[in-house]
Design an enzyme around this catalytic site. Structure first.
Site, mmCIF file in Angstrom:
data_model
loop_
_atom_site.group_PDB
_atom_site.id
_atom_site.type_symbol
_atom_site.label_atom_id
_atom_site.label_comp_id
_atom_site.label_asym_id
_atom_site.label_seq_id
_atom_site.Cartn_x
_atom_site.Cartn_y
_atom_site.Cartn_z
ATOM 1 N N LYS A 79 0.846 -1.208 0.000
ATOM 2 C CA LYS A 79 0.000 0.000 0.000
ATOM 3 C C LYS A 79 0.878 1.253 0.000
ATOM 4 C CE LYS A 79 -3.917 1.792 2.750
ATOM 5 N NZ LYS A 79 -4.725 1.574 3.973
ATOM 6 N N SER B 142 -9.670 1.596 3.140
ATOM 7 C CA SER B 142 -8.847 2.419 2.291
ATOM 8 C C SER B 142 -7.814 1.619 1.486
ATOM 9 C CB SER B 142 -8.121 3.474 3.120
ATOM 10 O OG SER B 142 -7.318 2.853 4.088
ATOM 11 N N SER C 39 -9.861 -0.766 7.321
ATOM 12 C CA SER C 39 -9.280 -0.565 5.996
ATOM 13 C C SER C 39 -8.584 -1.742 5.353
ATOM 14 C CB SER C 39 -8.315 0.622 6.030
ATOM 15 O OG SER C 39 -9.070 1.807 6.168
#
Lengths: 96, 480
Positions: free
Chosen positions: B73, B148, B172
């Protein structure tokens, strides 16, 4: 309870964000909603309750007070990311 | 999947370089449609792959993760590579160091394919808040992948990575895992180092893996867990290999089902899938028991006070001085002040997206003079009461079950205006971050929508530091 424009401008100033007029209006609604959430928590009795600090109870983790040097390549990479440098230091605009 | 690939590598049926190139060609094919990746890291990927091939040639032993293609990420630092947090304020920032978890992956010779898309600074639940691109759900490209960590979830779900790392502050990792039909684990708070991950809410954030199977998630997790001198909030790790605890046997395990999570407001189709999953757990020998979490109705208020407060503090470092975007439009602001103030105001106005600004404002308000005691301190006290609810519950049960989200992946721009759904949606996932327990999302079924089978995730929460029981239960469900 809706917050007034002055309060929003004050918070934006504390947060160091130059909000536009429209953003200030939008924030009036958003910030007022937090007051609704607070109302909910008022119901809960917490006189004898301690605040959570570290969720699994870890406390005071220390390290030796020694300077650890970093690699030159790392230092150069750090300086490369800076918008303005002078003499291998971050250049900052005048405060006054 | 990792074990099979590992076997192929050591039996020399494929080289690590070939494996990496296979994934890069898959990315070239599929990522135009999905947009999971922000940056590809081909150079370091091939360097690492070559190292692995050299070790195999010499007959050296290699770790299970060696040569395995992993996505990261983009709020994690990978030395020498862009780390943007999907924000304009870091659009050209090059990380000067590796996050601890990235060093650990490199130490085990994993191959890092690239940096994945996210909601800006991890604030959001659909990845729509990214300043750069929209990531699509691989199962239905008209729908969001969740957030997210949407990019990481989509990469794994579409075969563009074997595993991925994400971060989880209020769901997330788990919610996108649920929306994309993969496994996502949020470890116990403190289990994995946060050093080198851009902080969102420091007492909530945790790093965890995405994978196609629970076993793969366990393998990745084992290698990133552990106390780190550079993260003072990290705890001791037993140095366990969690994949060794996957017996597939859950005879006698007690699974708690909170009344509050299965109210009449929960979508009927999701409820059916969840009940069916509990039925399966019972068939596998587990006991299912009703429990109560009395303070669960306060989870969201606590979350909405504490997280923006911590966010407002963590976002203060983005000031246009040491790194990132630096703007000065040369017009004096209404608030007045010298040129330095101008840099702060203009940089943060231009560099941050709406959601980030919103949360900074919320948090600044909650922490401002005269309000700290009433908001932040009060919320931390109620957080303690919620934690005590879980301590009591875990005296009766080993695990707690619920759907991960009360919905399947929604369509782009279809903001859920249903307040009840919004309430429940966060309630399932934020609680684990509030009280610090580990939680996993794993596929438990599908629901038909728009003529597509959309995945439903089930969530199990475990006792603090008891990831073994958690992983084994999810694994048992998966393999039986």
């Amino acid at each position: 309870m809706k917050l007034d424009k002055q309060e929003i401008e004050h918070i934006a100033s504390l947060a160091r964000i130059g909000l536009s007029k429209k953003e200030i209006e939008n924030n009036q609604g958003d910030l007022s909603s937090i007051l609704d959430y607070f109302e909910k928590l008022k119901k809960v009795k917490t006189d004898k309750v301690e605040e959570i600090r570290h969720i699994t109870g870890v406390t005071n983790v220390y390290r030796d007070d020694k300077v650890v040097k970093c690699e030159e390549s790392e230092r150069q990479q750090i300086l490369k990311n800076a918008p303005e440098i002078s003499d291998n230091q971050f250049k900052v605009k005048s405060v006054l | 999947m990792i074990r099979e690939l590992h076997k192929k590598l050591i039996e020399k049926k494929i080289t690590a370089v070939e494996l990496a190139e296979k994934y890069f060609s898959e990315i070239e094919k599929r990522d135009k449609g999905i947009s999971a990746y922000l940056t590809l890291t081909k150079k370091i990927a091939l360097e690492q792959a070559k190292k692995v091939d050299a070790k195999i040639k010499k007959g050296e032993e290699i770790d299970l993760l060696a040569g395995i293609p992993i996505a990261i990420k983009d709020n994690f630092c990978v030395k020498g590579e862009r780390a943007t947090a999907a924000s304009k304020i870091l659009e050209n920032y090059i990380a000067p160091y590796d996050a601890t978890v990235v060093s650990k992956l490199k130490k085990n010779d994993a191959v890092i394919l690239g940096k994945t898309n996210l909601d800006e600074f991890a604030m959001g639940a659909s990845t729509e808040n990214s300043a750069f691109q929209k990531t699509k759900n691989p199962i239905d490209e008209k729908r969001v992948p969740g957030g997210s960590s949407g990019g990481s979830a989509a990469a794994v779900a579409s075969g563009m990575a074997v595993g991925a790392l994400g971060s989880d502050t209020g769901g997330s990792i788990r919610q996108p895992a649920s929306f994309c039909g993969v496994v996502g684990l949020k470890p116990t708070y403190g289990r994995v180092s946060r050093y080198g991950i851009m902080a969102m809410a420091s007492s909530f954030d945790q790093v965890g893996p995405f994978a196609r199977t629970v076993e793969d998630a366990a393998i990745i997790f084992s290698r990133i867990a552990g106390r780190d001198k550079k993260d003072a909030t990290s705890a001791k790790s037993g140095g366990k290999f969690y994949e060794d605890y996957l017996t597939g046997d859950i005879e006698g395990l007690t699974i708690g089902v909170p009344d509050e999570y299965f109210s009449d407001d929960l979508d009927e189709e999701i409820k059916e899938v969840a009940w069916a999953a509990l039925g399966k757990f019972k068939k596998l020998g587990a006991k299912v028991k009703k429990i109560k979490i009395p303070h669960s109705e306060f989870a969201l208020p606590i979350y909405y006070i504490l997280v923006p407060s911590e966010v407002s503090s963590n976002m203060a470092r983005f000031d246009g001085i040491r790194y990132g975007l630096s703007v000065d439009d040369k017009k004096n602001s209404k608030i007045g002040g010298g040129k330095l103030l101008e840099t702060y105001l203009d940089t943060r106005e231009k560099g941050f997206g709406d959601e980030v600004k919103r949360r900074i404002m919320l948090g600044t308000y909650a922490l401002s003079a005269g309000y700290y005691d009433a908001y932040y301190k009060k919320a931390q006290k109620v957080r303690n009461l919620l934690k005590q609810d879980f301590e009591k519950a875990f005296k009766e049960v080993d695990l707690i079950f619920s759907p991960t989200a009360p919905e399947v992946a929604f369509k782009f721009d279809e903001k859920t205006n249903d307040p009840l759904k919004m309430y429940l949606s966060d309630m399932y996932t934020v609680t684990a971050n509030l009280v610090g327990v580990p939680a996993i999302s794993f596929p438990i079924g599908n629901i038909m929508k728009s003529k597509k089978e959309l995945p439903v995730g089930g969530q199990l929460m475990g006792k603090w530091f008891d990831e073994e029981t958690l992983l084994n239960a999810a694994h048992s469900f998966e393999v039986n």
